[in-house]
Design an enzyme around this catalytic site. Sequence first.
Site, PDB file in Angstrom:
ATOM      1  N   SER A   1       0.793  -1.160   0.081  1.00  0.00           N
ATOM      2  CA  SER A   1      -0.035   0.132   0.036  1.00  0.00           C
ATOM      3  C   SER A   1       0.943   1.426  -0.052  1.00  0.00           C
ATOM      4  CB  SER A   1      -0.822   0.028   1.250  1.00  0.00           C
ATOM      5  OG  SER A   1      -1.743  -0.920   1.098  1.00  0.00           O
TER       6      SER A   1
ATOM      7  N   THR B   1      -4.885  -3.119   8.852  1.00  0.00           N
ATOM      8  CA  THR B   1      -4.760  -4.657   8.454  1.00  0.00           C
ATOM      9  C   THR B   1      -4.705  -5.439   9.684  1.00  0.00           C
ATOM     10  OG1 THR B   1      -3.717  -5.891   6.810  1.00  0.00           O
ATOM     11  CG2 THR B   1      -2.414  -4.453   7.748  1.00  0.00           C
TER      12      THR B   1
ATOM     13  N   LYS C   1      -8.412  -5.142  12.342  1.00  0.00           N
ATOM     14  CA  LYS C   1      -9.604  -4.733  11.604  1.00  0.00           C
ATOM     15  C   LYS C   1     -10.974  -4.830  12.509  1.00  0.00           C
ATOM     16  CE  LYS C   1      -8.196  -5.947   6.981  1.00  0.00           C
ATOM     17  NZ  LYS C   1      -8.537  -6.655   5.488  1.00  0.00           N
TER      18      LYS C   1
ATOM     19  N   ASP D   1     -12.996  -3.500   1.586  1.00  0.00           N
ATOM     20  CA  ASP D   1     -12.616  -5.135   0.993  1.00  0.00           C
ATOM     21  C   ASP D   1     -13.779  -5.712   0.485  1.00  0.00           C
ATOM     22  OD1 ASP D   1      -9.996  -4.993   2.388  1.00  0.00           O
ATOM     23  OD2 ASP D   1     -10.698  -5.695   4.015  1.00  0.00           O
TER      24      ASP D   1
ATOM     25  N   GLY E   1     -14.357 -20.652   2.437  1.00  0.00           N
ATOM     26  CA  GLY E   1     -13.820 -19.917   3.621  1.00  0.00           C
ATOM     27  C   GLY E   1     -14.893 -19.286   4.355  1.00  0.00           C
TER      28      GLY E   1
ATOM     29  N   GLY F   1     -12.536 -13.454   8.015  1.00  0.00           N
ATOM     30  CA  GLY F   1     -12.901 -12.021   7.690  1.00  0.00           C
ATOM     31  C   GLY F   1     -13.115 -11.689   6.123  1.00  0.00           C
TER      32      GLY F   1
ATOM     33  N   ILE G   1      -8.560 -14.578  -3.844  1.00  0.00           N
ATOM     34  CA  ILE G   1      -8.551 -13.411  -3.515  1.00  0.00           C
ATOM     35  C   ILE G   1      -6.797 -13.248  -3.236  1.00  0.00           C
ATOM     36  CG2 ILE G   1     -10.593 -12.954  -2.711  1.00  0.00           C
ATOM     37  CD1 ILE G   1      -9.373 -12.998   0.349  1.00  0.00           C
TER      38      ILE G   1
END
Length: 279
Positions: A17, A62, A66, A102, A126, A129, A218
């Site tokens: 980032s 992160t 979170k 997200d 899954g 989160g 992802i």
Amino acid sequence: MKKLFAVIGDPIGHSMSPVMHNDLFSFYQIDATYVPFQVKSEDLQDVMKGLKAMGVGGFNVTVPHKSAIIPFLDEVDELAARIGAVNTVVNENGRLKGYNTDGPGFLEGLKTHISTVAGKKVLIIGAGGAARAIYFTLAKEKPLAIDMANRTIEKAEQLIADCPYTVSSAALSLAEAGKNSGEYDLIVQTTLIGMAPKTAEQPLQLSSIKNQSLICDIIYNPLATKFLTAAKEKGASIQNGIDMFVYQGALAFEKWTGVFPDVQRMRANVLKQLGGNPC
Ligand code: ATR
């Protein structure tokens, strides 16, 4: 005066980032800087006070903060509150407000491959989160159904029960989901399986693939997990996690600056950091 933006997490050393956002600040000639801070859980409250006192413009959050950050915010956006996780904080006139980009980032990235989720049968693998953010976001898009497959089936059941948006859903074992894989228009892999050190593993075996289905993972490092490679071999279209990463960042940048940034530029920047080609 230069505005401060940041990402807080632990560990934080590998975050892409800072390079991505600093490039955007320079490209759009915004006098700001984006700094990674490694923050231990026990220091989270003090760090929040410090960032606020310094007049931070905003920051990303992160792993592992979170959810833990929520009590320390002045306000939380509705979707983020329902997901129970915040990845983007905006300083709105001295008040720190939390958002979750997200799920919406995944959805925006998805739209580069398919026009709509409405009427589609979806499988999410899954129940952590990331799955929660994606499930709640997609549930609002009027899909035909979203089934959840997880190693611990009770967690998938709980996630379905927690969702505030009406959607037809079943909780499945990974084996069942693999057996039924040919039923789905869209499959989204959200576990860490496929990432180092588990690059030789995949969460389930796809028995068959529906015509014109899209299989997403992802994970973006590696660019193609074993799961995505297997899906491609079976004839599916595939999408790795780069788009989700880029769009969650683009949505955060827009909240901080009012500018929706050039996602192709961000994509190229991230790929350069990863040293590979798009998937
Ligand atoms: P994130 O926030 O990144 O989604 P998480 O909350 O730790 O991460 O969730 C990890 C997910 O990966 C969970 O769905 C987890 O399954 P369980 O709920 O059964 O723990 C899944 N997962 C992790 N390791 C796994 C493994 N070896 N086999 C199958 N699933 C696994």
